[in-house]
Design an enzyme around this catalytic site. Structure first.
Site, PDB file in Angstrom:
ATOM      1  N   GLY A  67       0.600  -1.102  -0.001  1.00 36.06           N
ATOM      2  CA  GLY A  67      -0.192   0.235  -0.157  1.00 36.06           C
ATOM      3  C   GLY A  67       0.903   1.384  -0.227  1.00 36.06           C
ATOM      4  N   ALA A  68      -0.009   2.142   0.568  1.00 31.50           N
ATOM      5  CA  ALA A  68       0.614   4.199   0.201  1.00 31.50           C
ATOM      6  C   ALA A  68       1.404   3.399   1.323  1.00 31.50           C
ATOM      7  CB  ALA A  68      -0.007   5.029   0.295  1.00 31.50           C
TER       8      ALA A  68
ATOM      9  N   CYS B 260      -2.397  10.614  10.520  1.00 28.29           N
ATOM     10  CA  CYS B 260      -0.971  11.350   9.870  1.00 28.29           C
ATOM     11  C   CYS B 260      -1.657  12.852   9.801  1.00 28.29           C
ATOM     12  CB  CYS B 260      -1.313  11.218   7.897  1.00 28.29           C
ATOM     13  SG  CYS B 260      -3.109  11.020   7.711  1.00 28.29           S
TER      14      CYS B 260
ATOM     15  N   ARG C 185      -8.640  19.223   2.468  1.00 24.35           N
ATOM     16  CA  ARG C 185      -8.251  18.192   1.559  1.00 24.35           C
ATOM     17  C   ARG C 185      -7.772  18.897   0.398  1.00 24.35           C
ATOM     18  NH1 ARG C 185      -6.655  13.367   2.435  1.00 24.35           N
ATOM     19  NH2 ARG C 185      -8.970  12.886   2.683  1.00 24.35           N
TER      20      ARG C 185
ATOM     21  N   HIS D 129       0.816  17.083   4.242  1.00 29.19           N
ATOM     22  CA  HIS D 129       0.080  17.293   5.466  1.00 29.19           C
ATOM     23  C   HIS D 129       0.164  18.754   6.167  1.00 29.19           C
ATOM     24  CE1 HIS D 129      -2.205  14.107   4.423  1.00 29.19           C
ATOM     25  NE2 HIS D 129      -2.901  13.956   6.103  1.00 29.19           N
TER      26      HIS D 129
ATOM     27  N   ASN E 220       2.801  12.816   5.285  1.00 31.24           N
ATOM     28  CA  ASN E 220       2.319  11.937   5.991  1.00 31.24           C
ATOM     29  C   ASN E 220       2.392  10.820   5.908  1.00 31.24           C
ATOM     30  OD1 ASN E 220       1.229  12.968   3.220  1.00 31.24           O
ATOM     31  ND2 ASN E 220      -0.401  11.349   3.834  1.00 31.24           N
TER      32      ASN E 220
HETATM   33  N1  LIG Z   1      -2.213   7.205   3.704  1.00 30.05           N
HETATM   34  C1  LIG Z   1      -1.675   7.862   5.122  1.00 30.05           C
HETATM   35  O1  LIG Z   1      -1.419   8.619   5.113  1.00 30.05           O
HETATM   36  C2  LIG Z   1      -1.379   7.253   6.165  1.00 30.05           C
HETATM   37  C3  LIG Z   1      -1.506   7.972   7.343  1.00 30.05           C
HETATM   38  C4  LIG Z   1      -1.852   7.123   8.830  1.00 30.05           C
HETATM   39  C5  LIG Z   1      -2.242   6.223   8.401  1.00 30.05           C
HETATM   40  N2  LIG Z   1      -2.354   5.785   7.362  1.00 30.05           N
HETATM   41  C6  LIG Z   1      -3.345   3.786   7.400  1.00 30.05           C
HETATM   42  O2  LIG Z   1      -2.596   2.882   7.158  1.00 30.05           O
HETATM   43  C7  LIG Z   1      -3.219   2.526   6.404  1.00 30.05           C
HETATM   44  C8  LIG Z   1      -3.457   1.733   5.003  1.00 30.05           C
HETATM   45  O3  LIG Z   1      -2.907   2.787   4.374  1.00 30.05           O
HETATM   46  P1  LIG Z   1      -2.386   3.280   2.760  1.00 30.05           P
HETATM   47  O4  LIG Z   1      -2.777   4.446   2.517  1.00 30.05           O
HETATM   48  O5  LIG Z   1      -1.161   2.184   2.385  1.00 30.05           O
HETATM   49  O6  LIG Z   1      -3.563   2.240   2.491  1.00 30.05           O
HETATM   50  P2  LIG Z   1      -3.419   1.209   0.636  1.00 30.05           P
HETATM   51  O7  LIG Z   1      -2.922   2.489  -0.037  1.00 30.05           O
HETATM   52  O8  LIG Z   1      -4.916   1.690   0.363  1.00 30.05           O
HETATM   53  O9  LIG Z   1      -2.691   0.462   1.305  1.00 30.05           O
HETATM   54  C9  LIG Z   1      -3.464  -0.899   1.810  1.00 30.05           C
HETATM   55  C10 LIG Z   1      -2.906  -2.289   2.265  1.00 30.05           C
HETATM   56  O10 LIG Z   1      -3.869  -2.675   2.371  1.00 30.05           O
HETATM   57  C11 LIG Z   1      -3.631  -4.493   2.041  1.00 30.05           C
HETATM   58  N3  LIG Z   1      -5.159  -5.133   2.512  1.00 30.05           N
HETATM   59  C12 LIG Z   1      -6.021  -5.047   2.051  1.00 30.05           C
HETATM   60  N4  LIG Z   1      -7.253  -5.287   2.566  1.00 30.05           N
HETATM   61  C13 LIG Z   1      -6.399  -6.309   2.870  1.00 30.05           C
HETATM   62  C14 LIG Z   1      -6.462  -7.962   3.816  1.00 30.05           C
HETATM   63  N5  LIG Z   1      -7.819  -7.657   3.526  1.00 30.05           N
HETATM   64  N6  LIG Z   1      -6.054  -9.121   4.196  1.00 30.05           N
HETATM   65  C15 LIG Z   1      -4.817  -7.964   3.776  1.00 30.05           C
HETATM   66  N7  LIG Z   1      -4.305  -6.687   3.540  1.00 30.05           N
HETATM   67  C16 LIG Z   1      -5.366  -6.004   2.677  1.00 30.05           C
HETATM   68  C17 LIG Z   1      -3.181  -3.929   0.964  1.00 30.05           C
HETATM   69  O11 LIG Z   1      -2.962  -4.958  -0.027  1.00 30.05           O
HETATM   70  P3  LIG Z   1      -3.043  -5.293  -1.821  1.00 30.05           P
HETATM   71  O12 LIG Z   1      -1.903  -4.196  -2.534  1.00 30.05           O
HETATM   72  O13 LIG Z   1      -3.409  -6.446  -1.676  1.00 30.05           O
HETATM   73  O14 LIG Z   1      -4.609  -4.745  -2.080  1.00 30.05           O
HETATM   74  C18 LIG Z   1      -2.292  -2.561   1.210  1.00 30.05           C
HETATM   75  O15 LIG Z   1      -1.365  -2.829   1.256  1.00 30.05           O
HETATM   76  C19 LIG Z   1      -4.856   2.172   7.109  1.00 30.05           C
HETATM   77  O16 LIG Z   1      -5.572   1.677   7.812  1.00 30.05           O
HETATM   78  C20 LIG Z   1      -4.771   3.976   6.572  1.00 30.05           C
HETATM   79  O17 LIG Z   1      -5.677   4.878   7.468  1.00 30.05           O
HETATM   80  C21 LIG Z   1      -2.867   5.709   6.565  1.00 30.05           C
END
Ligand SMILES: NC(=O)c1ccc[n+]([C@@H]2O[C@H](COP(=O)([O-])OP(=O)(O)OC[C@H]3O[C@@H](n4cnc5c(N)ncnc54)[C@H](OP(=O)(O)O)[C@@H]3O)[C@@H](O)[C@H]2O)c1
Length: 361
Positions: A20-21, A137, A255, A262, A335
């Site tokens: 993921g991101a 974040c 946003r 951020h 972030n």
């Molecule tokens: N983006 C930010 O700035 C930020 C900051 C702080 C916290 N967060 C938190 O960090 C978490 C991840 O965010 P992100 O932005 O990285 O999201 P993202 O880009 O949508 O990535 C999601 C990740 O979770 C995996 N995933 C989804 N469903 C799954 C399942 N059923 N079993 C196992 N793995 C699964 C995905 O794998 P696949 O690629 O295989 O689908 C991917 O690796 C979230 O809870 C978000 O709220 C994000």
């Protein structure tokens, strides 16, 4: 403790959500930081099985999240959606791993510490559920600077507006902005009501409105009385991290069309009178903070410069015109680095030091 053949005696780390991101930035950070880990296991959904990702200069194959994938793990970072963390973090903890969770699933659980290593590292040691939570974040992008000011001046009130990047909504947020930008680039759009909306179409991705050429006063889901979930997180999590359960906090989350980093305007009121000189001295020496504040020379932080860096950047430090106990700040933080992956990595490193018997905090 599980060990890897080449790195005997070191803890095994699982990165759940490695594709993921946040996970992608985590792999960069793990490659840049001191190599303290034994095996690093990369885990995602079944959609990603077999993908190879680079970490520490090695290609590692992604495996699907399962009980078996968590066998022998000492520290498990969870960078996955809330509902996945909610189900699987307790499984990892029951199997003996210390979980560092980046999702919102456990942050306000009284049995789960919410940790920012520069502010409350001691909290990481008391983790009755075997889970440590990483703040959201938006809170993380400002809390290191605020924690330093609070330690000196004693915080009494916060009024905050955020200018949040689209990557806060994950890969889907970035893809949405890039797609919309390609549709509006080189046009004369942005001069008539609704012209941007018509150009980008009905699919606005994870955002309620077009984000290209726009500013959207909304992040998260609807909570009581018109507040958004993101606004409630900033309030609740700031209170928990700073140990100020009754701190008055007013937040508006917005946003903006920025890919990553951020920004926030902060009005912080303290116990007694403050001076800009003292505030600048604190910010200039606080670990994890860079003071970049010389408006006469055109120097203040912006996301375009702060992106990809670790610190919290602070500029526009002023004393409130009508309140000698309050400061006004402009803060920028990446972030995906301090706002998520970096803070998680720092917590995991504290835990690893503890597991290795060196005493991390
Ligand atoms: N983006 C930010 O700035 C930020 C900051 C702080 C916290 N967060 C938190 O960090 C978490 C991840 O965010 P992100 O932005 O990285 O999201 P993202 O880009 O949508 O990535 C999601 C990740 O979770 C995996 N995933 C989804 N469903 C799954 C399942 N059923 N079993 C196992 N793995 C699964 C995905 O794998 P696949 O690629 O295989 O689908 C991917 O690796 C979230 O809870 C978000 O709220 C994000």
């Amino acid at each position: 403790m599980a060990v890897d053949a080449g790195r005997t005696g070191r803890p095994t780390l699982a990165v759940v959500g490695a594709t993921g991101a946040v996970g992608s930035v985590m792999l960069q950070i793990l490659s840049q930081h001191a190599d303290i880990w034994g095996e690093i296991r990369l885990i995602a959904s079944s959609r990603s099985v077999g993908r190879k990702l680079a970490v520490r200069g090695e290609e590692v194959e992604v495996v699907a999240l399962s009980e078996e994938a968590l066998d022998g793990v000492d520290v498990a970072m969870f960078d996955v959606p809330d509902e996945v963390a909610e189900r699987w973090a307790p499984v990892a903890a029951a199997k003996g791993a210390v979980v560092v969770d980046n999702s919102g699933a456990f942050r306000m659980d009284p049995e789960v510490p919410l940790v920012v290593p520069e502010v409350n590292p001691h909290a990481a040691r008391r983790r009755p559920r075997g889970i440590i939570a990483n703040p959201n974040c938006t809170t993380l992008s400002m809390i290191v600077a605020l924690g330093a000011l609070h330690a000196e001046f004693g915080l009494r009130e916060l009024v905050v507006s955020s200018y949040q990047a689209v990557s806060g909504a994950g890969r889907a947020g970035v893809e949405t902005l890039r797609r919309q930008l390609s549709l509006v680039a080189g046009t004369e759009l942005g001069t008539h009501p609704g012209d941007v909306r018509r150009a980008v179409g009905d699919d606005t991705g994870p955002f309620p409105e077009p984000v290209a050429l726009n500013v959207v006063p909304w992040a998260g889901s609807l909570r009581e009385d018109g507040w958004s979930s993101e606004e409630m997180k900033v309030r609740d999590e700031s209170r928990k991290i700073l140990g100020l359960p009754a701190l008055p906090v007013a937040v508006t989350c917005v946003r903006v069309p920025v890919v990553t980093t951020h920004s926030l305007t902060v009005h912080a009121r303290f116990e007694s009178e403050v001076t800009v000189d003292k505030a600048r001295e604190i910010l200039a020496t606080a670990p994890g903070v860079v003071l970049f504040d010389d408006p006469a020379a055109g120097e203040f932080p912006t996301p375009a410069d702060a992106v990809g860096t670790d610190p919290t950047w602070v500029g526009r430090v002023r004393r409130a015109l009508d309140d000698p106990t309050a400061l006004e700040l402009f803060v920028c933080g990446d972030n995906l680095r301090k706002g998520s992956a970096l803070n998680t990595a720092q917590i995991a490193e504290l835990v690893a030091a503890e597991l290795m018997g060196r005493g991390g905090v």
